[in-house]
Design a protein around this motif. Structure first.
Motif, PDB file in Angstrom:
ATOM      1  N   ILE A  34      23.252  46.139  63.896  1.00  0.00           N
ATOM      2  CA  ILE A  34      23.372  46.165  65.343  1.00  0.00           C
ATOM      3  C   ILE A  34      24.775  45.767  65.778  1.00  0.00           C
ATOM      4  CG2 ILE A  34      22.501  45.113  67.465  1.00  0.00           C
ATOM      5  CD1 ILE A  34      19.805  44.802  66.021  1.00  0.00           C
ATOM      6  N   SER A  35      25.381  44.836  65.083  1.00  0.00           N
ATOM      7  CA  SER A  35      26.707  44.349  65.426  1.00  0.00           C
ATOM      8  C   SER A  35      27.771  45.387  65.041  1.00  0.00           C
ATOM      9  CB  SER A  35      26.979  43.041  64.685  1.00  0.00           C
ATOM     10  OG  SER A  35      28.306  42.630  64.894  1.00  0.00           O
ATOM     11  N   PRO A  36      28.756  45.622  65.916  1.00  0.00           N
ATOM     12  CA  PRO A  36      29.811  46.588  65.570  1.00  0.00           C
ATOM     13  C   PRO A  36      30.830  46.039  64.575  1.00  0.00           C
ATOM     14  CG  PRO A  36      30.226  45.646  67.730  1.00  0.00           C
ATOM     15  CD  PRO A  36      28.898  45.117  67.279  1.00  0.00           C
ATOM     16  N   GLN A  37      30.755  44.743  64.282  1.00  0.00           N
ATOM     17  CA  GLN A  37      31.699  44.121  63.365  1.00  0.00           C
ATOM     18  C   GLN A  37      31.352  44.466  61.918  1.00  0.00           C
ATOM     19  OE1 GLN A  37      31.670  39.905  63.611  1.00  0.00           O
ATOM     20  NE2 GLN A  37      33.482  39.629  62.344  1.00  0.00           N
ATOM     21  N   VAL A  38      32.351  44.899  61.158  1.00  0.00           N
ATOM     22  CA  VAL A  38      32.166  45.236  59.750  1.00  0.00           C
ATOM     23  C   VAL A  38      32.332  43.954  58.931  1.00  0.00           C
ATOM     24  CG1 VAL A  38      33.031  46.622  57.826  1.00  0.00           C
ATOM     25  CG2 VAL A  38      33.023  47.561  60.130  1.00  0.00           C
ATOM     26  N   LYS A  39      31.486  43.785  57.927  1.00  0.00           N
ATOM     27  CA  LYS A  39      31.531  42.590  57.081  1.00  0.00           C
ATOM     28  C   LYS A  39      32.774  42.612  56.200  1.00  0.00           C
ATOM     29  CE  LYS A  39      27.317  41.113  58.052  1.00  0.00           C
ATOM     30  NZ  LYS A  39      26.632  39.890  57.976  1.00  0.00           N
ATOM     31  N   THR A  40      33.348  41.439  56.008  1.00  0.00           N
ATOM     32  CA  THR A  40      34.504  41.313  55.125  1.00  0.00           C
ATOM     33  C   THR A  40      34.025  41.075  53.693  1.00  0.00           C
ATOM     34  OG1 THR A  40      34.648  38.930  55.469  1.00  0.00           O
ATOM     35  CG2 THR A  40      35.881  40.329  56.993  1.00  0.00           C
ATOM     36  N   LYS A  41      34.972  41.086  52.771  1.00  0.00           N
ATOM     37  CA  LYS A  41      34.626  40.837  51.367  1.00  0.00           C
ATOM     38  C   LYS A  41      34.050  39.444  51.182  1.00  0.00           C
ATOM     39  CE  LYS A  41      37.903  43.985  49.235  1.00  0.00           C
ATOM     40  NZ  LYS A  41      39.054  44.116  48.341  1.00  0.00           N
ATOM     41  N   ALA A  42      34.572  38.484  51.904  1.00  0.00           N
ATOM     42  CA  ALA A  42      34.073  37.114  51.791  1.00  0.00           C
ATOM     43  C   ALA A  42      32.624  37.024  52.277  1.00  0.00           C
ATOM     44  CB  ALA A  42      34.952  36.167  52.595  1.00  0.00           C
ATOM     45  N   ASP A  43      32.289  37.747  53.340  1.00  0.00           N
ATOM     46  CA  ASP A  43      30.911  37.753  53.835  1.00  0.00           C
ATOM     47  C   ASP A  43      29.955  38.352  52.814  1.00  0.00           C
ATOM     48  OD1 ASP A  43      31.670  36.643  56.274  1.00  0.00           O
ATOM     49  OD2 ASP A  43      32.001  38.614  57.196  1.00  0.00           O
ATOM     50  N   ILE A  44      30.390  39.418  52.171  1.00  0.00           N
ATOM     51  CA  ILE A  44      29.546  40.083  51.174  1.00  0.00           C
ATOM     52  C   ILE A  44      29.365  39.192  49.943  1.00  0.00           C
ATOM     53  CG2 ILE A  44      29.383  42.092  49.662  1.00  0.00           C
ATOM     54  CD1 ILE A  44      30.901  43.655  51.871  1.00  0.00           C
ATOM     55  N   ILE A  45      30.427  38.551  49.519  1.00  0.00           N
ATOM     56  CA  ILE A  45      30.333  37.637  48.377  1.00  0.00           C
ATOM     57  C   ILE A  45      29.407  36.482  48.701  1.00  0.00           C
ATOM     58  CG2 ILE A  45      31.654  35.970  47.000  1.00  0.00           C
ATOM     59  CD1 ILE A  45      33.988  37.986  47.122  1.00  0.00           C
ATOM     60  N   LEU A  46      29.511  35.953  49.905  1.00  0.00           N
ATOM     61  CA  LEU A  46      28.634  34.866  50.326  1.00  0.00           C
ATOM     62  C   LEU A  46      27.177  35.318  50.357  1.00  0.00           C
ATOM     63  CD1 LEU A  46      28.625  31.937  51.260  1.00  0.00           C
ATOM     64  CD2 LEU A  46      28.830  32.778  53.599  1.00  0.00           C
ATOM     65  N   GLN A  47      26.936  36.567  50.708  1.00  0.00           N
ATOM     66  CA  GLN A  47      25.568  37.105  50.709  1.00  0.00           C
ATOM     67  C   GLN A  47      25.005  37.123  49.277  1.00  0.00           C
ATOM     68  OE1 GLN A  47      24.054  38.080  53.610  1.00  0.00           O
ATOM     69  NE2 GLN A  47      22.178  38.322  52.464  1.00  0.00           N
ATOM     70  N   PHE A  48      25.807  37.554  48.315  1.00  0.00           N
ATOM     71  CA  PHE A  48      25.350  37.568  46.924  1.00  0.00           C
ATOM     72  C   PHE A  48      25.161  36.149  46.374  1.00  0.00           C
ATOM     73  CE2 PHE A  48      27.175  41.971  46.745  1.00  0.00           C
ATOM     74  CZ  PHE A  48      25.986  42.607  46.448  1.00  0.00           C
ATOM     75  N   VAL A  49      26.021  35.233  46.774  1.00  0.00           N
ATOM     76  CA  VAL A  49      25.888  33.841  46.327  1.00  0.00           C
ATOM     77  C   VAL A  49      24.599  33.232  46.877  1.00  0.00           C
ATOM     78  CG1 VAL A  49      26.900  31.535  46.554  1.00  0.00           C
ATOM     79  CG2 VAL A  49      28.339  33.467  45.936  1.00  0.00           C
ATOM     80  N   SER A  50      24.293  33.507  48.130  1.00  0.00           N
ATOM     81  CA  SER A  50      23.055  32.964  48.701  1.00  0.00           C
ATOM     82  C   SER A  50      21.833  33.590  48.043  1.00  0.00           C
ATOM     83  CB  SER A  50      23.022  33.171  50.215  1.00  0.00           C
ATOM     84  OG  SER A  50      22.974  34.535  50.539  1.00  0.00           O
ATOM     85  N   ALA A  51      21.894  34.876  47.702  1.00  0.00           N
ATOM     86  CA  ALA A  51      20.779  35.514  46.995  1.00  0.00           C
ATOM     87  C   ALA A  51      20.590  34.886  45.615  1.00  0.00           C
ATOM     88  CB  ALA A  51      21.024  37.016  46.868  1.00  0.00           C
ATOM     89  N   ALA A  52      21.694  34.627  44.930  1.00  0.00           N
ATOM     90  CA  ALA A  52      21.604  33.972  43.615  1.00  0.00           C
ATOM     91  C   ALA A  52      21.034  32.566  43.747  1.00  0.00           C
ATOM     92  CB  ALA A  52      22.980  33.933  42.955  1.00  0.00           C
ATOM     93  N   THR A  53      21.359  31.882  44.828  1.00  0.00           N
ATOM     94  CA  THR A  53      20.817  30.548  45.067  1.00  0.00           C
ATOM     95  C   THR A  53      19.305  30.607  45.264  1.00  0.00           C
ATOM     96  OG1 THR A  53      22.899  29.894  46.086  1.00  0.00           O
ATOM     97  CG2 THR A  53      20.990  28.511  46.535  1.00  0.00           C
ATOM     98  N   PHE A  54      18.841  31.604  46.003  1.00  0.00           N
ATOM     99  CA  PHE A  54      17.403  31.766  46.192  1.00  0.00           C
ATOM    100  C   PHE A  54      16.705  32.039  44.859  1.00  0.00           C
ATOM    101  CE2 PHE A  54      18.348  32.971  50.737  1.00  0.00           C
ATOM    102  CZ  PHE A  54      17.750  31.842  51.277  1.00  0.00           C
ATOM    103  N   PHE A  55      17.306  32.875  44.014  1.00  0.00           N
ATOM    104  CA  PHE A  55      16.719  33.140  42.697  1.00  0.00           C
ATOM    105  C   PHE A  55      16.691  31.875  41.840  1.00  0.00           C
ATOM    106  CE2 PHE A  55      18.054  37.753  43.236  1.00  0.00           C
ATOM    107  CZ  PHE A  55      16.760  38.187  43.471  1.00  0.00           C
TER     108      PHE A  55
END
Length: 73
Positions: A34-55
């Motif tokens: 919904i947001s027009p802002q494109v995610k940066t590389k740091a945002d994407i890396i943080l998303q993978f880190v949080s997913a790994a934390t959940f696992f």
């Protein structure tokens, strides 16, 4: 016991959704967003880190329930 099983499954689902979101932002930025802002590389890396934390949390919850089951025997 049942609460731990629900927690493990909830954490696994959250981890899978985090990985899917990270892959979506990597390969198709802005898709279903919904947001027009494109995610940066740091945002994407943080998303993978949080997913790994959940696992990792799901794994630790699973180990703790197995240890409790072994202590009862």
């Amino acid at each position: 016991m049942k609460l731990r099983k629900i927690a493990v499954w909830g954490l696994l689902i959250a981890g899978v959704l985090g990985v899917i979101t990270g892959l979506r932002d990597t390969f198709a930025p802005g898709f279903f967003n919904i947001s027009p802002q494109v995610k940066t590389k740091a945002d994407i890396i943080l998303q993978f880190v949080s997913a790994a934390t959940f696992f990792a949390l799901a794994f630790l919850f699973r180990l703790s329930s197995q240890r409790d089951a072994n202590k009862k025997q």
